[in-house]
Scaffold this motif. Sequence first.
Motif, PDB file in Angstrom:
ATOM      1  N   VAL A 104       0.427  -1.054  -0.042  1.00 15.06           N
ATOM      2  CA  VAL A 104      -0.119   0.234  -0.450  1.00 15.06           C
ATOM      3  C   VAL A 104       1.263   1.167  -0.244  1.00 15.06           C
ATOM      4  CG1 VAL A 104      -1.722   1.118   1.118  1.00 15.06           C
ATOM      5  CG2 VAL A 104      -2.057  -1.092   0.809  1.00 15.06           C
ATOM      6  N   VAL A 105       1.936   1.448   0.930  1.00 11.91           N
ATOM      7  CA  VAL A 105       2.611   2.595   0.905  1.00 11.91           C
ATOM      8  C   VAL A 105       3.771   2.634  -0.433  1.00 11.91           C
ATOM      9  CG1 VAL A 105       4.715   3.249   1.692  1.00 11.91           C
ATOM     10  CG2 VAL A 105       2.989   2.214   3.499  1.00 11.91           C
ATOM     11  N   ARG A 106       3.828   1.942  -0.994  1.00 11.45           N
ATOM     12  CA  ARG A 106       4.559   1.729  -1.950  1.00 11.45           C
ATOM     13  C   ARG A 106       3.804   2.612  -2.829  1.00 11.45           C
ATOM     14  NH1 ARG A 106       4.751  -0.026  -6.979  1.00 11.45           N
ATOM     15  NH2 ARG A 106       3.330  -1.689  -6.873  1.00 11.45           N
ATOM     16  N   ARG A 107       2.584   2.086  -3.288  1.00 12.00           N
ATOM     17  CA  ARG A 107       1.203   2.420  -4.319  1.00 12.00           C
ATOM     18  C   ARG A 107       0.754   3.530  -4.028  1.00 12.00           C
ATOM     19  NH1 ARG A 107      -2.329  -2.696  -6.439  1.00 12.00           N
ATOM     20  NH2 ARG A 107      -1.141  -4.003  -6.050  1.00 12.00           N
ATOM     21  N   TRP A 108       1.421   3.973  -2.392  1.00  7.38           N
ATOM     22  CA  TRP A 108       1.134   5.018  -2.504  1.00  7.38           C
ATOM     23  C   TRP A 108       2.230   6.359  -2.325  1.00  7.38           C
ATOM     24  CZ3 TRP A 108       3.116   9.531   0.070  1.00  7.38           C
ATOM     25  CH2 TRP A 108       2.022  10.549   0.738  1.00  7.38           C
ATOM     26  N   LEU A 109       2.984   6.136  -2.420  1.00  9.73           N
ATOM     27  CA  LEU A 109       4.606   7.366  -3.065  1.00  9.73           C
ATOM     28  C   LEU A 109       4.248   6.906  -4.179  1.00  9.73           C
ATOM     29  CD1 LEU A 109       7.283   5.671  -0.428  1.00  9.73           C
ATOM     30  CD2 LEU A 109       6.321   7.749  -0.553  1.00  9.73           C
ATOM     31  N   ALA A 110       3.922   5.739  -4.883  1.00  9.29           N
ATOM     32  CA  ALA A 110       3.622   6.049  -6.206  1.00  9.29           C
ATOM     33  C   ALA A 110       2.476   6.521  -6.855  1.00  9.29           C
ATOM     34  CB  ALA A 110       3.840   4.728  -7.254  1.00  9.29           C
ATOM     35  N   SER A 111       1.719   7.401  -6.438  1.00  6.27           N
ATOM     36  CA  SER A 111       0.719   8.056  -7.015  1.00  6.27           C
ATOM     37  C   SER A 111       0.455   9.469  -6.019  1.00  6.27           C
ATOM     38  CB  SER A 111      -0.772   7.823  -6.263  1.00  6.27           C
ATOM     39  OG  SER A 111      -1.644   8.354  -6.697  1.00  6.27           O
ATOM     40  N   PHE A 112       1.079   9.177  -5.553  1.00  6.81           N
ATOM     41  CA  PHE A 112       1.072  10.570  -4.929  1.00  6.81           C
ATOM     42  C   PHE A 112       2.456  10.929  -4.073  1.00  6.81           C
ATOM     43  CE2 PHE A 112      -3.243   8.637  -3.931  1.00  6.81           C
ATOM     44  CZ  PHE A 112      -3.631   9.582  -3.618  1.00  6.81           C
ATOM     45  N   GLY A 113       4.069  10.438  -3.849  1.00  5.44           N
ATOM     46  CA  GLY A 113       4.704  10.935  -3.952  1.00  5.44           C
ATOM     47  C   GLY A 113       5.094  12.314  -4.277  1.00  5.44           C
ATOM     48  N   PRO A 114       6.380  13.024  -3.806  1.00  2.00           N
ATOM     49  CA  PRO A 114       6.697  12.484  -2.497  1.00  2.00           C
ATOM     50  C   PRO A 114       5.817  13.262  -1.310  1.00  2.00           C
ATOM     51  CG  PRO A 114       7.840  15.081  -3.316  1.00  2.00           C
ATOM     52  CD  PRO A 114       6.832  14.133  -4.466  1.00  2.00           C
ATOM     53  N   GLY A 115       6.046  12.996   0.606  1.00  2.00           N
ATOM     54  CA  GLY A 115       4.868  12.898   0.710  1.00  2.00           C
ATOM     55  C   GLY A 115       6.376  12.789   2.522  1.00  2.00           C
ATOM     56  N   THR A 116       5.708  13.126   3.129  1.00  2.00           N
ATOM     57  CA  THR A 116       6.248  12.561   4.541  1.00  2.00           C
ATOM     58  C   THR A 116       5.311  11.597   5.199  1.00  2.00           C
ATOM     59  OG1 THR A 116       4.148  13.953   5.975  1.00  2.00           O
ATOM     60  CG2 THR A 116       6.278  16.016   5.021  1.00  2.00           C
ATOM     61  N   THR A 117       5.839  11.162   5.952  1.00  2.00           N
ATOM     62  CA  THR A 117       5.433  10.326   7.180  1.00  2.00           C
ATOM     63  C   THR A 117       4.260  10.603   7.879  1.00  2.00           C
ATOM     64  OG1 THR A 117       8.205   9.883   7.610  1.00  2.00           O
ATOM     65  CG2 THR A 117       5.793   9.018   9.558  1.00  2.00           C
ATOM     66  N   ASP A 118       4.296  11.879   8.006  1.00  3.40           N
ATOM     67  CA  ASP A 118       3.037  12.303   8.540  1.00  3.40           C
ATOM     68  C   ASP A 118       1.348  12.216   7.077  1.00  3.40           C
ATOM     69  OD1 ASP A 118       3.144  13.230  11.120  1.00  3.40           O
ATOM     70  OD2 ASP A 118       3.600  15.061  10.730  1.00  3.40           O
ATOM     71  N   ASP A 119       2.002  12.871   6.548  1.00  2.00           N
ATOM     72  CA  ASP A 119       1.214  12.235   5.130  1.00  2.00           C
ATOM     73  C   ASP A 119       0.801  10.912   5.469  1.00  2.00           C
ATOM     74  OD1 ASP A 119       1.565  14.811   4.008  1.00  2.00           O
ATOM     75  OD2 ASP A 119       3.378  14.706   3.051  1.00  2.00           O
ATOM     76  N   VAL A 120       1.469   9.989   4.779  1.00  2.00           N
ATOM     77  CA  VAL A 120       1.002   8.203   4.777  1.00  2.00           C
ATOM     78  C   VAL A 120       0.329   8.127   6.219  1.00  2.00           C
ATOM     79  CG1 VAL A 120       2.053   6.141   4.842  1.00  2.00           C
ATOM     80  CG2 VAL A 120       3.335   8.516   3.293  1.00  2.00           C
ATOM     81  N   LYS A 121       0.762   8.415   6.784  1.00  2.00           N
ATOM     82  CA  LYS A 121       0.226   7.996   8.514  1.00  2.00           C
ATOM     83  C   LYS A 121      -1.547   8.565   8.626  1.00  2.00           C
ATOM     84  CE  LYS A 121       0.429   8.486  14.080  1.00  2.00           C
ATOM     85  NZ  LYS A 121      -1.221   8.780  14.275  1.00  2.00           N
ATOM     86  N   TRP A 122      -1.739   9.857   8.063  1.00  8.22           N
ATOM     87  CA  TRP A 122      -3.390  10.860   7.628  1.00  8.22           C
ATOM     88  C   TRP A 122      -3.498   9.487   7.158  1.00  8.22           C
ATOM     89  CZ3 TRP A 122      -5.762  12.692   4.553  1.00  8.22           C
ATOM     90  CH2 TRP A 122      -7.104  13.226   4.548  1.00  8.22           C
ATOM     91  N   TRP A 123      -3.210   9.869   5.705  1.00 10.77           N
ATOM     92  CA  TRP A 123      -4.033   8.786   5.217  1.00 10.77           C
ATOM     93  C   TRP A 123      -4.395   7.380   5.035  1.00 10.77           C
ATOM     94  CZ3 TRP A 123      -3.865   5.035   1.037  1.00 10.77           C
ATOM     95  CH2 TRP A 123      -4.528   4.900  -0.260  1.00 10.77           C
TER      96      TRP A 123
END
Length: 400
Positions: free
Chosen positions: A220-239
């Motif tokens: 899930v995180v790999r896909r999030w970074l591929a679509s939404f990156g760059p992002g912070t740890t806070d961004d990933v935690k919130w999402w």
Amino acid sequence: MLRPTLAQRRALLARRHLLAPSARAATTEQVTRALLALHATDAATVTLSAYTRLAAPDLADVERALYEDRTLLRMHCMRRTLFVVPVEDVPLYHFSTTLDVARRERASLLRLLRGADTPWDAARLAAAEEEAVAALRRLGEAGATEISAQAPLLGEMITLSPGKRYEARQRVGGWVLRLLAMDGRVRRGRPLGGWTSGRFRYGLAPEMAPMDPAEARAEVVRRWLASFGPGTTDDVKWWTGWTLTAVRRALADVGAVEVALPEGQGWLLPEDVETLAGAGAGAGAGAGADEVEPWAALLPGLDPTTMGWKHRDWYLDPGHRSLHFDTNGNAGPTVWWNGEIVGGWACRPDGEVVWRLLADRGAEAAAAVEAEAARLQAWLGEARFVPAFPTPLARELTHG
């Protein structure tokens, strides 16, 4: 350390989120995969998010994917929110996220049901779930009222907020079906109304093969970074709604590379770092890394792009946040120009699509937004909707 520029981030958003006209998709499945998932708490968001990103917007294509081919499915996952996801990704979100959400929801529901006229315990709730499953075996796909008619426990009523001015009576059935869906035992099907309806039929779900939760979270995180990156740890935690420990482990598992962002430490996938660095990230990043044709978009409330990051200053003026988000953090309909929220819009009861710019980006931007509003109004035809979570600007525009 690599420092992605504002232009690069907005260009990545335009292409990866299919918002630039040249990036638009052919099918609703392609839109959903590009964004990982479409917010579905407000039923209208699913169709409107797809509309904006389809080269040839067609309500029939959205309904085909959801209800005929069933390549897309509604499910609760990140942040306990209802999303539409590709059906092949259901196990990914189920084992990374929904199982933990379901455990918390079960405990919360039992606390609520202990206050019923006939107090419930775990055994009584389990019996209600089995009644519902048995009813669905007989009925096939059916709505909550039909299911409750054949499952007596689901038809029981409880009093919410007894003694308060907003006291209400509600059947247990809706909560039980929601919990069964979170457990992966039932799935939502066709709505009981049109594309703006938030009430659905339910059917039995196929059994899922188990998946390691840590592996699921990493993917899930790999896909999030591929679509939404760059992002912070806070961004990933919130999402995701995960714990900080789970987020940090997933970032490590995918080999996320640290980059510098104005909001702090950020992350990119290794291949994205190489692409940006190779293009000269600090000096214009040629090869199209910060170039995309001008674009405007009218995104609906709760759109995945608007809701995609916790830190939003790079695409939203902090002074406008309270106009575009309600007090619970739900986004209203937004107007975008070249990767930046510049205003809001609404559909009035008479069908007129109205909009207001909060930032002046010149005549080209205003003309492009006007054209997008006219295109949307023509596409909507006789359809009408209001955001499920109206924000201050949306309410003001709706009522003139």
